[in-house]
Design a protein around this motif. Structure first.
Motif, mmCIF file in Angstrom:
data_model
loop_
_atom_site.group_PDB
_atom_site.id
_atom_site.type_symbol
_atom_site.label_atom_id
_atom_site.label_comp_id
_atom_site.label_asym_id
_atom_site.label_seq_id
_atom_site.Cartn_x
_atom_site.Cartn_y
_atom_site.Cartn_z
ATOM 1 N N GLU A 8 0.823 -1.205 0.000
ATOM 2 C CA GLU A 8 0.000 0.000 0.000
ATOM 3 C C GLU A 8 0.863 1.263 0.000
ATOM 4 O O GLU A 8 0.431 2.327 -0.436
ATOM 5 C CB GLU A 8 -0.917 0.005 1.231
ATOM 6 C CG GLU A 8 -1.864 -1.183 1.328
ATOM 7 C CD GLU A 8 -3.011 -1.089 0.340
ATOM 8 O OE1 GLU A 8 -3.106 -0.062 -0.362
ATOM 9 O OE2 GLU A 8 -3.809 -2.043 0.265
ATOM 10 N N LYS A 9 2.100 1.134 0.488
ATOM 11 C CA LYS A 9 2.972 2.299 0.648
ATOM 12 C C LYS A 9 4.102 2.355 -0.377
ATOM 13 O O LYS A 9 4.648 3.426 -0.624
ATOM 14 C CB LYS A 9 3.568 2.295 2.064
ATOM 15 C CG LYS A 9 2.525 2.345 3.180
ATOM 16 C CD LYS A 9 3.163 2.217 4.551
ATOM 17 C CE LYS A 9 3.611 0.796 4.831
ATOM 18 N NZ LYS A 9 4.104 0.625 6.215
ATOM 19 N N ASP A 10 4.473 1.218 -0.972
ATOM 20 C CA ASP A 10 5.646 1.140 -1.842
ATOM 21 C C ASP A 10 5.218 0.916 -3.294
ATOM 22 O O ASP A 10 4.858 -0.203 -3.684
ATOM 23 C CB ASP A 10 6.558 -0.002 -1.367
ATOM 24 C CG ASP A 10 7.932 0.045 -2.031
ATOM 25 O OD1 ASP A 10 8.046 0.632 -3.115
ATOM 26 O OD2 ASP A 10 8.881 -0.525 -1.457
ATOM 27 N N ALA A 11 5.240 1.969 -4.101
ATOM 28 C CA ALA A 11 4.809 1.867 -5.503
ATOM 29 C C ALA A 11 5.759 0.999 -6.319
ATOM 30 O O ALA A 11 5.327 0.253 -7.210
ATOM 31 C CB ALA A 11 4.707 3.257 -6.120
ATOM 32 N N ASP A 12 7.051 1.078 -6.048
ATOM 33 C CA ASP A 12 8.016 0.265 -6.781
ATOM 34 C C ASP A 12 7.790 -1.214 -6.520
ATOM 35 O O ASP A 12 7.953 -2.055 -7.418
ATOM 36 C CB ASP A 12 9.443 0.650 -6.378
ATOM 37 C CG ASP A 12 9.820 2.045 -6.861
ATOM 38 O OD1 ASP A 12 9.209 2.496 -7.855
ATOM 39 O OD2 ASP A 12 10.693 2.672 -6.244
ATOM 40 N N LEU A 13 7.414 -1.548 -5.311
ATOM 41 C CA LEU A 13 7.138 -2.941 -4.977
ATOM 42 C C LEU A 13 5.901 -3.437 -5.719
ATOM 43 O O LEU A 13 5.874 -4.567 -6.212
ATOM 44 C CB LEU A 13 6.941 -3.088 -3.462
ATOM 45 C CG LEU A 13 6.757 -4.525 -2.945
ATOM 46 C CD1 LEU A 13 7.997 -5.351 -3.222
ATOM 47 C CD2 LEU A 13 6.448 -4.517 -1.456
ATOM 48 N N ARG A 14 4.886 -2.597 -5.827
ATOM 49 C CA ARG A 14 3.683 -2.992 -6.574
ATOM 50 C C ARG A 14 4.015 -3.232 -8.041
ATOM 51 O O ARG A 14 3.495 -4.153 -8.670
ATOM 52 C CB ARG A 14 2.602 -1.914 -6.451
ATOM 53 C CG ARG A 14 2.018 -1.768 -5.070
ATOM 54 C CD ARG A 14 0.721 -0.964 -5.104
ATOM 55 N NE ARG A 14 0.890 0.362 -5.667
ATOM 56 C CZ ARG A 14 1.213 1.443 -4.970
ATOM 57 N NH1 ARG A 14 1.422 1.332 -3.663
ATOM 58 N NH2 ARG A 14 1.313 2.622 -5.547
ATOM 59 N N LEU A 15 4.885 -2.390 -8.608
ATOM 60 C CA LEU A 15 5.269 -2.549 -10.011
ATOM 61 C C LEU A 15 5.965 -3.880 -10.250
ATOM 62 O O LEU A 15 5.793 -4.506 -11.293
ATOM 63 C CB LEU A 15 6.185 -1.390 -10.423
ATOM 64 C CG LEU A 15 6.657 -1.392 -11.885
ATOM 65 C CD1 LEU A 15 5.475 -1.232 -12.824
ATOM 66 C CD2 LEU A 15 7.668 -0.291 -12.115
ATOM 67 N N GLU A 16 6.720 -4.334 -9.257
ATOM 68 C CA GLU A 16 7.430 -5.604 -9.390
ATOM 69 C C GLU A 16 6.467 -6.773 -9.528
ATOM 70 O O GLU A 16 6.805 -7.792 -10.130
ATOM 71 C CB GLU A 16 8.330 -5.811 -8.170
ATOM 72 C CG GLU A 16 9.213 -7.048 -8.262
ATOM 73 C CD GLU A 16 10.117 -7.199 -7.056
ATOM 74 O OE1 GLU A 16 10.515 -8.342 -6.777
ATOM 75 O OE2 GLU A 16 10.416 -6.188 -6.398
ATOM 76 N N PHE A 17 5.236 -6.609 -9.003
ATOM 77 C CA PHE A 17 4.252 -7.693 -9.024
ATOM 78 C C PHE A 17 3.240 -7.521 -10.154
ATOM 79 O O PHE A 17 2.167 -8.114 -10.112
ATOM 80 C CB PHE A 17 3.515 -7.757 -7.677
ATOM 81 C CG PHE A 17 4.343 -8.334 -6.566
ATOM 82 C CD1 PHE A 17 4.187 -9.654 -6.187
ATOM 83 C CD2 PHE A 17 5.294 -7.572 -5.922
ATOM 84 C CE1 PHE A 17 4.955 -10.196 -5.178
ATOM 85 C CE2 PHE A 17 6.064 -8.096 -4.905
ATOM 86 C CZ PHE A 17 5.895 -9.424 -4.527
#
Length: 744
Positions: A99-108
């Motif tokens: 919810e807080k890390d946009a780069d992490l969401r992009l990885e998925f």
């Protein structure tokens, strides 16, 4: 000195035209010897070297007259390498982190279902209106301002849909997909997987009766097959170019949108469809509606209007959308294959004032038809040839002419099954309990990407000969291993066969004496699936697990006869059985027995296992194993053994043992000894039978693998020779052209 130079220069001038003419004739012969079959050309990004040189054009589509680069991942595709193990572990440790890390969401992005269910930070979270979702998800592709990819979703196909989306995003570079659902429960499951889900129930041409549950050849089945056509028609009217894809499709390492658009544009067509059959069926044949791209042109809209107009008559006549398209194709579309044929068809349409009234469809024979003209053989995991996923003509693989299990087996054989079904489980917080799968075969997926990257083309000179040689070496080494494994399995099978045949002489008299009652049941039942500890032995373990599930279900439903049992337990023999059955029957597994075949199977070992089974105080034990018939045949078999108390009960009801007189006070003890001895001998025989079946199945599997490796090696050798010759020819042309330019 000047005279010598002039003579040499004059000789060069005289030799160059003759050599140039010979090379050009050779190139022309090679070009004209290859028929124009309308094979789809795959458009890919240029290599880094060509971009650095500035020799590549600014567009992403390769020239249709040149073989494009292979294996260059589309820009922005990485860092979706797994998603990375480190990133996944971070999500597991802190579910609130996405919810807080946009780069992490992009990885998925290739596997959003691995994020916590209904992650609110996703830009499309909570949006289920088709038009709003299309506006949110659409991307610009080439000269197309608004483009979307459409899939439909059913939780029964959730695992296969995840496999398709994972490959489509990671390898095909597709970022604009939308998933349509038509049931509220399906929409909830889709949302739990964090997919961009649209409620498309309003596009169903007729109400569902919910009686057949969408089973093939029923009313609901035909209604659902028509759903995508109505959605695409509406999106076309809204100005979207649409790429429709079934969920039973796997994509290779090529840009999907760039490839399709290049293929459409070269023929000035309105759409691109794959033909249903292979090359041998000819050009005038049906198209497959499971994967296509259509542009928002007047001709395309007119085609979909005419196509969907007769939907009610088609459903009443049990015709799906693809079958009906063949009925109305004369008045809705013009089909063509090959660039020259399509340009001619477009000119004829313009001359007849049919532009805008009919759609011009550029139909293509997919590259995997090069490996077999039989479309059913390509989907048969037992007979299908392996094809090279780095092949520049293969954009995706869509097996037809088979069911779900057949499609899955075809993907597994072609190394295109990227989900780990052992780790397909409902995520915590998922209300629908839909299975979310971790991408499996990560090493295999990355090796496919690496292999294709190694085959990247520089300019148009063809596949790197070094990469092909390395692959040839790898395949040759694998062939040596499989050949050795076949010989070892054959040797083990001969000794195992002798032991198996001897054990039958012990167990068969007991069966005649005590009987084998498959319909027997009781308050406590034990099922013992006998599987192997090692793999690479064909499908014998899968068959045993399949029989185990059906047997447990039959006993639980009371369909095996007698009273409904109060308790069922599994005692699994073999690691392969444990890994498969723990996915959906974890709660029923009482014990697991492994490493029984590390040394020779002995009767004391079987007796020890029998003692452990007797501790469960079962009423009925069913042992499921593969019975050895011959070196090429194994028969799944269920052996039923009763407990001493159950044996006493059946003896009183007229079992075969009642033919013998048993007198004295030791009758109960004698029956107990017989029951225990029967359990031990039956286990001993089943273990030997399954071990012999394992070796014979492994021998057959390794023989087939060796044969396939030989065929692949032959194809690679042919590719290597052709590539080397093409490289030499290209270099000669460049040298001659340079010499001619200097001479001029």
């Amino acid at each position: 000195m000047r005279e010598v130079r002039a003579a040499a220069h004059g000789g060069q001038r005289a030799a160059v035209p003759g050599l140039l003419l010979g090379v050009l004739l050779l190139v022309l012969v090679l070009n004209f010897s290859m028929p124009d079959r309308g094979t789809m050309r795959i458009a890919l990004s240029r290599t880094a070297e060509r971009l650095k040189d500035g020799s590549a054009s600014s567009g992403t589509a390769s020239s249709t007259h040149q073989r494009p680069g292979v294996g260059i991942l589309p820009p922005g595709t990485l860092p979706m390498a797994f998603p990375s193990k480190a990133g996944y572990e971070r999500v597991l440790a802190d579910p609130k982190l996405p919810e807080k890390d946009a780069d992490l969401r992009l990885e998925f992005e290739a596997a959003p279902w691995l994020l916590p269910p209904r992650t609110k930070a996703l830009p499309y979270a909570g949006v289920h209106d088709l038009h709003k979702l299309a506006a949110l998800r659409s991307t610009r592709e080439g000269g197309i301002r608004k483009a979307v990819t459409l899939l439909t979703f059913n939780p029964k196909f959730a695992v296969m849909a995840q496999n398709a989306i994972y490959s489509m995003v990671k390898f095909g570079g597709v970022r604009n997909y939308i998933v349509g659902t038509w049931e509220q429960a399906d929409l909830e499951a889709c949302a739990d997987l964090n997919l961009p889900c649209a409620d498309v129930s309003a596009y169903l041409p007729e109400p569902l009766d919910h009686v057949s549950d969408g089973v093939y050849d029923t009313h609901d089945y035909y209604v659902i097959t028509w759903l995508s056509s109505f959605i695409v028609k509406d999106l076309l009217k809204k100005g979207y170019a649409v790429h429709y894809s079934d969920a039973d499709v796997v994509y290779t390492i090529k840009q999907a949108w760039a490839s399709y658009l290049a293929f459409v544009e070269e023929a000035q067509a309105d759409a691109a469809f794959q033909v249903e059959l292979g090359f041998s069926a000819g050009n005038d044949q049906a198209v497959n509606t499971g994967n296509y791209v259509v542009l928002p042109t007047p001709g395309s809209i007119a085609m979909f209007e005419g196509w969907t107009a007769g939907v009610h008559e088609a459903i009443a006549g049990k015709a799906n959308d693809q079958q009906h398209l063949e009925v109305v194709h004369d008045r809705t579309l013009r089909r063509c294959t090959g660039r020259s044929g399509c340009i001619k068809a477009r000119e004829e349409m313009q001359a007849n004032n049919q532009t805008g009234q009919l759609a011009l469809i550029h139909a293509y024979h997919h590259g995997y038809f090069m490996y077999s003209n039989d479309h059913c053989e390509l989907a048969n995991a037992g007979t299908a040839p392996l094809f090279d996923t780095c092949d520049w003509t293969i954009l995706y693989f869509h097996p037809i002419c088979t069911d779900y299990d057949g499609k899955r087996a075809a993907f597994v054989k072609q190394q295109m099954w990227f989900v780990d079904e052992a780790r397909c489980l409902p995520r915590k917080g998922s209300a629908s309990k839909v299975k979310a799968c971790e991408p499996g075969l990560a090493a295999a997926a990355e090796s496919v990407a690496a292999a294709c990257q190694g085959s990247a083309v520089e300019g148009v000179r063809g596949v790197s000969t070094l990469a092909v040689k390395q692959r040839m070496k790898s395949v040759a080494n694998i062939q040596k291993i499989t050949k050795a494994m076949k010989m070892v399995a054959a040797s083990k099978m001969r000794s195992a066969q002798a032991n198996t045949e001897n054990s039958r002489g012990i167990v068969q008299p007991l069966v005649r004496l005590l009987g084998d009652l498959p319909a027997a049941t009781g308050a406590k039942n034990v099922v013992v699936p006998v599987t192997s500890d090692k793999g690479l032995c064909g499908g014998i373990n899968t068959v045993v697990c399949k029989y185990t599930r059906s047997t447990v279900k039959a006993v639980e439903d009371g369909s095996a006869g007698g009273e409904t049992p109060s308790e069922n337990m599994l005692v699994v023999m073999g690691e392969k059985g444990r890994s498969q059955l723990q996915r959906d029957m974890r709660e029923s597994i009482y014990a697991t027995i492994a490493d029984t075949n590390k040394v020779r199977v002995t009767f004391p070992e079987a007796s020890q296992i029998a003692e452990e089974l007797l501790k469960t105080e079962f009423d009925t034990a069913r042992i499921i194993y593969n019975r050895f018939v011959s070196a090429i045949s194994q028969k799944p078999t269920i052996a039923t053994v009763l407990s001493p108390d159950a044996l006493e009960k059946t003896a009183a009801e007229g079992a075969p043992i009642e033919q013998y007189e048993i007198e004295g006070p030791d009758r109960a003890e004698l029956l107990m000894d017989l029951a225990e001895f029967q359990l031990a001998t039956t286990l001993y025989n089943c273990m030997l039978e399954n071990n012999c079946s394992e070796q014979s199945s492994r021998m057959s599997a390794m023989e087939n693998s060796t044969k396939n490796a030989g065929e692949m090696l032959g194809k690679l050798t042919l590719t290597y020779n052709r590539t080397r010759q093409a490289s030499i020819t290209t270099e000669l042309i460049e040298i001659i052209s340079g010499a001619t330019a200097l001479a001029g």
